[in-house]
Enzyme design. Structure first.
Site, PDB file in Angstrom:
ATOM      1  N   GLY A 212       0.909  -1.100  -0.091  1.00 64.33           N
ATOM      2  CA  GLY A 212       0.116   0.129  -0.109  1.00 64.33           C
ATOM      3  C   GLY A 212       0.939   1.164  -0.015  1.00 64.33           C
ATOM      4  O   GLY A 212       0.487   2.347  -0.785  1.00 64.33           O
TER       5      GLY A 212
ATOM      6  N   LEU B 254       3.953   1.363  -1.147  1.00 64.45           N
ATOM      7  CA  LEU B 254       4.798   1.487  -2.451  1.00 64.45           C
ATOM      8  C   LEU B 254       3.876   1.877  -3.517  1.00 64.45           C
ATOM      9  O   LEU B 254       4.474   2.717  -4.341  1.00 64.45           O
ATOM     10  CB  LEU B 254       5.162   0.084  -2.832  1.00 64.45           C
TER      11      LEU B 254
ATOM     12  N   LEU C 103      23.947  16.647 -27.346  1.00 61.12           N
ATOM     13  CA  LEU C 103      25.006  17.575 -26.647  1.00 61.12           C
ATOM     14  C   LEU C 103      26.465  17.297 -26.949  1.00 61.12           C
ATOM     15  O   LEU C 103      27.484  17.709 -26.525  1.00 61.12           O
ATOM     16  CB  LEU C 103      24.833  17.687 -25.226  1.00 61.12           C
TER      17      LEU C 103
ATOM     18  N   GLU D  49      11.534   0.316  -6.229  1.00 59.65           N
ATOM     19  CA  GLU D  49      10.184   0.266  -5.868  1.00 59.65           C
ATOM     20  C   GLU D  49       9.531  -0.529  -7.211  1.00 59.65           C
ATOM     21  O   GLU D  49       8.367  -0.081  -7.590  1.00 59.65           O
ATOM     22  CB  GLU D  49       9.410   1.549  -5.949  1.00 59.65           C
TER      23      GLU D  49
ATOM     24  N   HIS E 283      11.444  -2.570 -13.924  1.00 61.09           N
ATOM     25  CA  HIS E 283      10.889  -2.269 -15.002  1.00 61.09           C
ATOM     26  C   HIS E 283       9.991  -3.714 -15.703  1.00 61.09           C
ATOM     27  O   HIS E 283       8.840  -3.452 -15.955  1.00 61.09           O
ATOM     28  CB  HIS E 283      11.923  -1.897 -16.000  1.00 61.09           C
TER      29      HIS E 283
END
Length: 392
Positions: free
Chosen positions: A245, A247, A346, A371, A374
């Site tokens: 919850g 997270l 750049l 957290e 991917h």
């Protein structure tokens, strides 16, 4: 010292979906970042040092626990306000946003949602003001994507419990006064408890040698027969739904935050493309550079609409953890890609500390992993749309 000239892209007039209060909050945090973060962050990142002074500053700014009610030391704001704050902080640096995300979503939120009235009164005002810094102990050395496998545990010992185990990759740990820790009790249930610095047997060694989030303090939490009073255990939650919850709230902040990093890279590349000349013309006039910029702004715009809609659903209490996963994963992916393309635009300047791009690029390698990696967020979406669990 180059001044921070950032201007926010808004290709689809998303600002018209925001209230005056939302825009004022965003402007306040943006000005703070321009004044206090941009001038110093490169130096701190190069030295791999945490700018401790930001803790008090972020507290005063209201960036800690903005959605927690004001009576407990939070901001009493909505989720779009929280998202905009995280966007602006990460536009400055992912490590600064991490400090705020952890404090608000992973420390203050669980104390507010799962804690006793005494716990709320004791801890939340000090955390909200920045007087105290907190951290969140879930990930273990051998249990990252599978937190249910944790071995950190508590054993009953009368009026207290004995805590043993270790947590790893913990943001804020070296400087935190309190840690929200998840451990298994003797019945095998996951419980949350508040551990305070100074408790015997509790240590927070710093993690050194990072190439990413260098201006953020990362460490371990080590528990060797730590006595924790039973009144420090969360009374109102058991099982993985407790940490998950938290997270969901933090991942929501990351969805906005990573977009901020993407915006900064895009804005830097766009400005550079108009100033840098090759073959007697600005490089922004070449088709391949325009392709990069057009794709960047397209992805940022899609991301802005996604997180705005998610914020609206959060405000209405209708957002699902799976929707949060999709937004977190999308923002991280586009931000990492935009940082890479901006760095190429750049040329050699892109790897220097004179510009923020390479720092964002390295930071995002952590943001894309923590957290929920991917791949794990991809499988959460896959399970949601198919109804089939690929984790087992």
């Amino acid at each position: 010292m180059a001044t921070d000239q950032f201007t926010s892209p808004d290709y689809f007039l998303v600002d018209e979906l925001l209230s005056d209060e939302h825009k004022l909050i965003r402007e306040t945090v943006r000005n703070y970042v321009k004044k206090e973060i941009s001038p110093i962050i490169e130096d701190y990142a190069q030295r791999a040092e945490f700018p401790e002074q930001i803790v008090k500053q972020l507290g005063e700014l209201g960036c800690f626990g903005p959605t927690v009610p004001a009576e407990y030391g939070g901001g009493g704001l909505d989720y779009i306000s929280y998202g905009l704050m995280m966007q602006e902080l990460e536009r400055g640096d992912s490590g600064v946003r991490s400090t705020a995300s952890v404090q608000g979503s992973l420390v203050m939120y669980p104390i507010y949602a799962y804690g006793s009235e005494e716990q709320k009164r004791k801890y939340l005002p000090k955390l909200g003001s920045g007087e105290w810094l907190g951290c969140f102990g879930l990930t273990e050395p051998d249990h990252g994507s599978n937190p249910a496998g944790m071995i950190t545990n508590i054993k009953d010992a009368g009026d207290h419990v004995i805590l043993n185990g270790a947590k790893m990759w913990i943001s804020n740990a070296p400087y935190a006064q309190v840690a929200v820790v998840w451990a298994k009790d003797e019945a095998g249930d996951i419980r949350g408890l508040i551990v305070e610095r100074g408790m015997e047997g509790f240590q927070t060694p710093t993690t050194h040698g990072k190439w990413s989030l260098r201006a953020s303090a990362t460490g371990e939490l080590v528990f060797d027969n730590v006595k924790v009073p039973k009144e420090n255990i969360f009374p109102n939650v058991k099982g993985l739904k407790g940490p998950l919850g938290c997270l969901s709230k933090a991942r929501y902040g990351i969805a906005w935050g990573a977009l901020g990093a993407a915006m900064d890279c895009y804005d830097t590349a766009l400005r550079y493309s108009k100033e840098r000349t090759q073959f007697d013309r600005p490089i922004g006039g070449f088709q391949l550079q325009q392709k990069k910029l057009a794709e960047m702004i397209t992805e940022i715009t899609k991301g802005q609409l996604l997180v705005w809609r998610l914020g609206t659903l959060m405000n209405e209490g209708r957002a699902t953890p799976q929707q949060v996963s999709m937004a977190k994963r999308n923002s991280c992916e586009i931000a990492a890609n935009i940082a890479r393309d901006a760095r190429q635009m750049l040329g050699g300047m892109g790897i220097t500390g004179e510009y923020s791009i390479m720092r964002h690029m390295m930071n995002l390698e952590s943001v894309i992993t923590y957290e929920g990696t991917h791949d794990v967020h991809l499988l959460i979406t896959g399970m949601d749309v198919t109804g089939l669990n690929a984790f087992k």
